[in-house]
Scaffold this motif. Structure first.
Motif, PDB file in Angstrom:
ATOM      1  N   SER A   1      11.112   6.881   6.480  1.00 38.16           N
ATOM      2  CA  SER A   1      11.801   6.544   7.739  1.00 38.16           C
ATOM      3  C   SER A   1      13.249   6.154   7.480  1.00 38.16           C
ATOM      4  O   SER A   1      14.150   6.588   8.194  1.00 38.16           O
ATOM      5  CB  SER A   1      11.074   5.395   8.445  1.00 38.16           C
ATOM      6  OG  SER A   1       9.789   5.787   8.865  1.00 38.16           O
TER       7      SER A   1
ATOM      8  N   ASN B   1       2.694  10.786   8.175  1.00 37.13           N
ATOM      9  CA  ASN B   1       2.855  11.123   9.590  1.00 37.13           C
ATOM     10  C   ASN B   1       4.317  11.338   9.981  1.00 37.13           C
ATOM     11  O   ASN B   1       4.758  10.912  11.041  1.00 37.13           O
ATOM     12  CB  ASN B   1       2.181  10.082  10.482  1.00 37.13           C
ATOM     13  CG  ASN B   1       2.623   8.663  10.170  1.00 37.13           C
ATOM     14  OD1 ASN B   1       3.311   8.439   9.190  1.00 37.13           O
ATOM     15  ND2 ASN B   1       2.246   7.722  10.995  1.00 37.13           N
ATOM     16  N   ALA B   2       5.045  12.040   9.129  1.00 39.96           N
ATOM     17  CA  ALA B   2       6.405  12.462   9.474  1.00 39.96           C
ATOM     18  C   ALA B   2       6.805  13.611   8.550  1.00 39.96           C
ATOM     19  O   ALA B   2       6.378  13.654   7.389  1.00 39.96           O
ATOM     20  CB  ALA B   2       7.398  11.316   9.323  1.00 39.96           C
ATOM     21  N   PRO B   3       7.608  14.526   9.065  1.00 38.16           N
ATOM     22  CA  PRO B   3       8.108  15.620   8.224  1.00 38.16           C
ATOM     23  C   PRO B   3       8.882  15.099   7.015  1.00 38.16           C
ATOM     24  O   PRO B   3       9.310  13.940   6.981  1.00 38.16           O
ATOM     25  CB  PRO B   3       9.026  16.395   9.164  1.00 38.16           C
ATOM     26  CG  PRO B   3       8.498  16.118  10.533  1.00 38.16           C
ATOM     27  CD  PRO B   3       8.042  14.681  10.466  1.00 38.16           C
TER      28      PRO B   3
ATOM     29  N   LEU C   1       8.475   7.736  13.017  1.00 36.09           N
ATOM     30  CA  LEU C   1       9.206   6.856  12.112  1.00 36.09           C
ATOM     31  C   LEU C   1       8.562   5.480  12.208  1.00 36.09           C
ATOM     32  O   LEU C   1       8.021   5.089  13.240  1.00 36.09           O
ATOM     33  CB  LEU C   1      10.673   6.797  12.500  1.00 36.09           C
ATOM     34  CG  LEU C   1      11.393   8.156  12.432  1.00 36.09           C
ATOM     35  CD1 LEU C   1      12.863   8.004  12.799  1.00 36.09           C
ATOM     36  CD2 LEU C   1      11.266   8.780  11.044  1.00 36.09           C
TER      37      LEU C   1
ATOM     38  N   PHE D   1       0.720   4.210   1.356  1.00 33.55           N
ATOM     39  CA  PHE D   1       0.982   4.893   2.636  1.00 33.55           C
ATOM     40  C   PHE D   1       2.074   4.165   3.412  1.00 33.55           C
ATOM     41  O   PHE D   1       3.021   4.781   3.904  1.00 33.55           O
ATOM     42  CB  PHE D   1      -0.292   5.020   3.483  1.00 33.55           C
ATOM     43  CG  PHE D   1      -0.109   5.953   4.661  1.00 33.55           C
ATOM     44  CD1 PHE D   1      -0.434   7.295   4.556  1.00 33.55           C
ATOM     45  CD2 PHE D   1       0.434   5.505   5.858  1.00 33.55           C
ATOM     46  CE1 PHE D   1      -0.236   8.173   5.619  1.00 33.55           C
ATOM     47  CE2 PHE D   1       0.644   6.365   6.926  1.00 33.55           C
ATOM     48  CZ  PHE D   1       0.305   7.701   6.804  1.00 33.55           C
ATOM     49  N   ASN D   2       1.947   2.838   3.512  1.00 37.16           N
ATOM     50  CA  ASN D   2       2.929   2.070   4.286  1.00 37.16           C
ATOM     51  C   ASN D   2       4.322   2.143   3.677  1.00 37.16           C
ATOM     52  O   ASN D   2       5.318   2.288   4.384  1.00 37.16           O
ATOM     53  CB  ASN D   2       2.510   0.598   4.366  1.00 37.16           C
ATOM     54  CG  ASN D   2       1.312   0.374   5.267  1.00 37.16           C
ATOM     55  OD1 ASN D   2       1.039   1.176   6.148  1.00 37.16           O
ATOM     56  ND2 ASN D   2       0.584  -0.712   5.029  1.00 37.16           N
TER      57      ASN D   2
ATOM     58  N   ARG E   1       5.965   5.621   3.646  1.00 34.85           N
ATOM     59  CA  ARG E   1       6.363   5.910   5.008  1.00 34.85           C
ATOM     60  C   ARG E   1       7.648   5.188   5.385  1.00 34.85           C
ATOM     61  O   ARG E   1       8.536   5.753   6.027  1.00 34.85           O
ATOM     62  CB  ARG E   1       5.229   5.449   5.920  1.00 34.85           C
ATOM     63  CG  ARG E   1       5.466   5.797   7.328  1.00 34.85           C
ATOM     64  CD  ARG E   1       4.347   5.283   8.191  1.00 34.85           C
ATOM     65  NE  ARG E   1       4.676   5.605   9.556  1.00 34.85           N
ATOM     66  CZ  ARG E   1       4.266   4.926  10.602  1.00 34.85           C
ATOM     67  NH1 ARG E   1       3.459   3.894  10.429  1.00 34.85           N
ATOM     68  NH2 ARG E   1       4.652   5.269  11.794  1.00 34.85           N
ATOM     69  N   ARG E   2       7.772   3.929   4.969  1.00 36.44           N
ATOM     70  CA  ARG E   2       8.970   3.176   5.334  1.00 36.44           C
ATOM     71  C   ARG E   2      10.213   3.772   4.669  1.00 36.44           C
ATOM     72  O   ARG E   2      11.270   3.868   5.291  1.00 36.44           O
ATOM     73  CB  ARG E   2       8.803   1.705   4.982  1.00 36.44           C
ATOM     74  CG  ARG E   2       9.124   0.884   6.180  1.00 36.44           C
ATOM     75  CD  ARG E   2       8.478  -0.459   6.260  1.00 36.44           C
ATOM     76  NE  ARG E   2       8.817  -1.361   5.220  1.00 36.44           N
ATOM     77  CZ  ARG E   2       7.923  -1.900   4.390  1.00 36.44           C
ATOM     78  NH1 ARG E   2       6.649  -1.596   4.492  1.00 36.44           N
ATOM     79  NH2 ARG E   2       8.303  -2.731   3.468  1.00 36.44           N
TER      80      ARG E   2
ATOM     81  N   GLY F   1       4.886  13.220  14.613  1.00 36.12           N
ATOM     82  CA  GLY F   1       5.303  12.323  13.532  1.00 36.12           C
ATOM     83  C   GLY F   1       5.883  11.052  14.108  1.00 36.12           C
ATOM     84  O   GLY F   1       6.255  11.003  15.279  1.00 36.12           O
TER      85      GLY F   1
ATOM     86  N   GLN G   1      -1.364  10.497  10.476  1.00 32.42           N
ATOM     87  CA  GLN G   1      -0.977  11.687  11.220  1.00 32.42           C
ATOM     88  C   GLN G   1      -2.025  11.899  12.307  1.00 32.42           C
ATOM     89  O   GLN G   1      -3.177  12.206  11.999  1.00 32.42           O
ATOM     90  CB  GLN G   1      -0.902  12.902  10.285  1.00 32.42           C
ATOM     91  CG  GLN G   1      -0.753  14.241  10.993  1.00 32.42           C
ATOM     92  CD  GLN G   1       0.526  14.339  11.798  1.00 32.42           C
ATOM     93  OE1 GLN G   1       1.578  13.859  11.384  1.00 32.42           O
ATOM     94  NE2 GLN G   1       0.448  14.944  12.976  1.00 32.42           N
TER      95      GLN G   1
ATOM     96  N   GLU H   1       0.856  -1.173   0.000  1.00 30.93           N
ATOM     97  CA  GLU H   1       0.000   0.000   0.000  1.00 30.93           C
ATOM     98  C   GLU H   1       0.899   1.232   0.000  1.00 30.93           C
ATOM     99  O   GLU H   1       1.883   1.275   0.750  1.00 30.93           O
ATOM    100  CB  GLU H   1      -0.865   0.028   1.269  1.00 30.93           C
ATOM    101  CG  GLU H   1      -1.994  -0.977   1.277  1.00 30.93           C
ATOM    102  CD  GLU H   1      -3.133  -0.535   0.368  1.00 30.93           C
ATOM    103  OE1 GLU H   1      -3.306   0.690   0.158  1.00 30.93           O
ATOM    104  OE2 GLU H   1      -3.846  -1.422  -0.136  1.00 30.93           O
TER     105      GLU H   1
ATOM    106  N   HIS I   1      15.189   9.247   6.837  1.00 30.64           N
ATOM    107  CA  HIS I   1      15.461   9.971   8.089  1.00 30.64           C
ATOM    108  C   HIS I   1      16.562   9.263   8.884  1.00 30.64           C
ATOM    109  O   HIS I   1      17.513   9.888   9.341  1.00 30.64           O
ATOM    110  CB  HIS I   1      14.198  10.051   8.947  1.00 30.64           C
ATOM    111  CG  HIS I   1      13.255  11.171   8.583  1.00 30.64           C
ATOM    112  ND1 HIS I   1      13.591  12.494   8.727  1.00 30.64           N
ATOM    113  CD2 HIS I   1      11.999  11.164   8.083  1.00 30.64           C
ATOM    114  CE1 HIS I   1      12.585  13.261   8.340  1.00 30.64           C
ATOM    115  NE2 HIS I   1      11.593  12.477   7.940  1.00 30.64           N
TER     116      HIS I   1
END
Lengths: 440, 440
Positions: free
Chosen positions: A108, A199-201, B70, A100-101, A104-105, B68, B58, A98, A111
């Protein structure tokens, strides 16, 4: 001007029999210390990046060779923790994730690694993978690519959903972020509806480096539209030059700067102090291939029964056309053409594929390997190479110790990193944020 | 006999205003070195495990506080690389993942960490999360739990799909694994069809420690059936004792050994050298809460308009019943009961929730904190605690330096690790392999 080198990490080496050598640990693929050691060697050698292939399926007979895979975003995070400069490129499927998942990974990983994440975007061929996700058979090639394009579009929106200056961290007023700079994306398309924001900058590189590796017509268009680096299997210099020109031309047609699509053909070097020594090492490896296993694998790729492939004869004449293949189209054509062009018996073809699964194998002295690299680079066949040592870590160590000094002497490869992110190593810009761009 | 301590890592601390303190870095939640430092302190203190909450959304207004996240499997892998003994528990959703992908990621984390992975199984409340995955609203509570049960069943089959002795690594014969001990699982159920096998050998712990954290009726049944450790929010000793007995009784009813379900209530300690100092520190934190933000959040949890909550009055009388809540049922009831029992104004309730979001907060001296822990432990309320420092890392440092020595003096907590896996820390067995069991 430097050429770019990616290290393709694969078990005990890319040769399918490498695990049978005395020095190899058959369980290396589960040993994080083994991967960390390889990543450190590659970083000391100033490679641009390391890369892991992947498919969410047990590929082939587990009896045959070490074939398990740790999940690449997890594994590369463990490598990020013990390195500081080298890029980290993970393969992940757009068909069985998906957005979003996955977006996001990768955010991360970017980051956690300080801006070193890359995503090799694949659509995942094969019915066995489909059957791990509730389907009876794989979606058609064209549909997988449609989904992939929308997947990347959604991911980019998510990666941009926090503007670069959204976080203010004002303790005095108690304001962590400027909420007006964190955007719901409200994506609605044929495959995905995703509200966002992530859900992260935004991550250090803006978004991970986008890599692509399929060379079918759909694949080349996808690469030209979305990819910033392309891994490709090319058997001859002529084909590699044609592929390079083709992808760059397509990129221009999509309005992109062709310099921002780096093309890296695979190269499986087998290095010896003399040519004879290198060839002997290659023969020794090929001798360890078990042809019955390998034939089954080849038959699966070619969509024919294993019995129809006689080990000491050439490929049968009546193989399907690429159109009929819903799996790895370009790899299929490469293998059939290789067999036909060089009139290889099935056994010989298996030997060639055992070395690098369709990638160019080259046995020779360090000087000869460097010559090949330079010739391809100067002929407009490559912006760099996807280095696939037949045996790991020894093949990497020899390449770093013997081939890289020659390339450096010729001014072709860096002696030190000049940047700190993966994008900087590849000379690629940090992408602008689409939400900041539309602001008044 | 030792009690079990888990460290719940959360930004700059569990108090929602902790990021506003002078010593806090508002961007700590993106800083891997910060997390690594905390994990090392917890390992030096011999905690059983560290834990990360998660939701693929979020949560709330990004302006309000660092919010946020990770992705936990990625973040914990980076912690695995700098620790060697402490367990690593990641939250992941059964509603918004596919079993093959998630089972595989936890298997990888278990391999990479040498047997230290745990999975906090959640069904993910909230419509905003659903809208990141193509849905208009969240699936009903009961359906989320049905899917979760099947998700765990599929995951266990995948984790067992390689028997423990499947890998032989016989270089001489060229046999990597005994293919007869690698099993297609062919799971077909209402929510999932998954063929398998997993594409990696069984992991060090057999499978990750299974953790659960919801305390609704569905949640307690799920915990009793599947969980090996339970995180729970309990405000009073009486309620905690009743919850403990209830879950253990349910476990027995499902044919399980109640000792193999460890129950860990959350505890938010605020520690001072005197009680007055601790209370002053708590007040200082509460003073930094911005009530307008917090009220909006509370209103969302209670499913009422924010305007209906007057800051200096008690909760309105006509709140919905738990049955009508499709989100976090047990947290809803806990908050309403806390407000009513102690006749708190909305402002006071916000203060209490600001400290630990419904978990028990306790301000006092190290001796008082140790007394509370001992009393709960000896009263049959807890097998251990989910320690949630109001401020990180300082709250953890003080807990380790001041409270743990008292607990050790009383023989309640370990001075050294006696095992090397997360299961060993919690005194839980390595699960048998279901495919080996059925063999003749």
């Amino acid at each position: 001007m430097t050429l770019h080198l990616n290290l393709f990490i694969f078990d005990t080496g890319h040769h399918e029999a490498s695990w049978r050598l005395p020095q190899s640990d058959p369980l290396a693929y589960l040993d994080i210390a083994y991967y960390q050691r390889i990543a450190r060697i590659a970083e000391d050698a100033k490679f641009d990046s390391v890369f892991l292939a992947d498919s969410p399926v047990q590929f082939g007979d587990p009896g045959r060779r070490p074939s398990g895979r740790l999940e690449p975003t997890v594994l590369l995070t463990a490598l990020a923790a013990v390195t500081s400069r080298i890029g980290l490129i993970a393969t992940a499927s757009t068909t069985y994730n998906e957005p979003f998942n996955l977006a996001r990974r990768f955010s991360s990983l970017d980051h956690v690694s300080g801006g070193r994440a890359g995503w090799n975007i694949v659509t995942t061929a094969g019915d066995d993978a489909a059957r791990n996700f509730g389907l009876d058979s794989q979606p058609a090639h064209v549909h997988r690519y449609e989904r992939a394009a929308e997947f990347v579009e959604v991911s980019k929106k998510l990666w941009d959903s926090w503007e670069d200056d959204a976080v203010v961290g004002d303790k005095e007023r108690g304001v962590h972020a400027d909420s007006g700079k964190v955007h719901v994306i409200d994506h609605v398309g044929p495959h995905f509806s995703v509200r966002g924001p992530l859900n992260a900058p935004r991550s250090p590189q803006g978004h991970p480096l986008l890599v692509q590796a399929g060379s079918s017509e759909d694949g080349k268009d996808f690469a030209a539209r979305h990819a910033e680096a392309v891994f490709t299997a090319q058997q001859t210099l002529e084909e590699a030059v044609a592929f390079y020109a083709d992808v760059k031309r397509r990129a221009v047609a999509f309005g992109r700067d062709p310099d921002q699509v780096k093309i890296l053909p695979g190269l499986v070097p087998v290095i010896g102090s003399t040519e004879a020594e290198a060839l002997a090492a290659e023969e020794e490896l090929d001798r360890l291939i078990i042809p019955e296993y390998a034939r089954e694998n080849l038959a699966e790729l070619l969509k024919v029964p294993a019995e129809s492939l006689a080990l000491d004869e050439e490929l049968p004449a009546d193989l399907p056309a690429e159109d009929e293949i819903e799996g790895s189209k370009s790899r299929y054509t490469l293998i059939v053409e290789l067999g036909r062009r060089e009139r290889l018996t099935v056994r010989e073809l298996i030997g060639r594929l055992g070395g690098g699964r369709g990638h160019k194998t080259f046995a020779g002295t360090p000087e000869q390997v460097a010559d090949t690299i330079e010739r391809w680079y100067r002929s407009g066949a490559a912006d760099g190479f996807n280095i696939m040592p037949a045996v790991l870590p020894s093949g990497l160590e020899v390449f770093a110790a013997e081939v890289l000094p020659i390339l450096r002497q010729r001014g072709l490869f860096r002696t030190e990193y000049t940047g700190s992110t993966l994008r900087e190593h590849y000379g690629l810009p940090r992408p602008a944020n689409q939400f900041s761009l539309v602001a008044v």
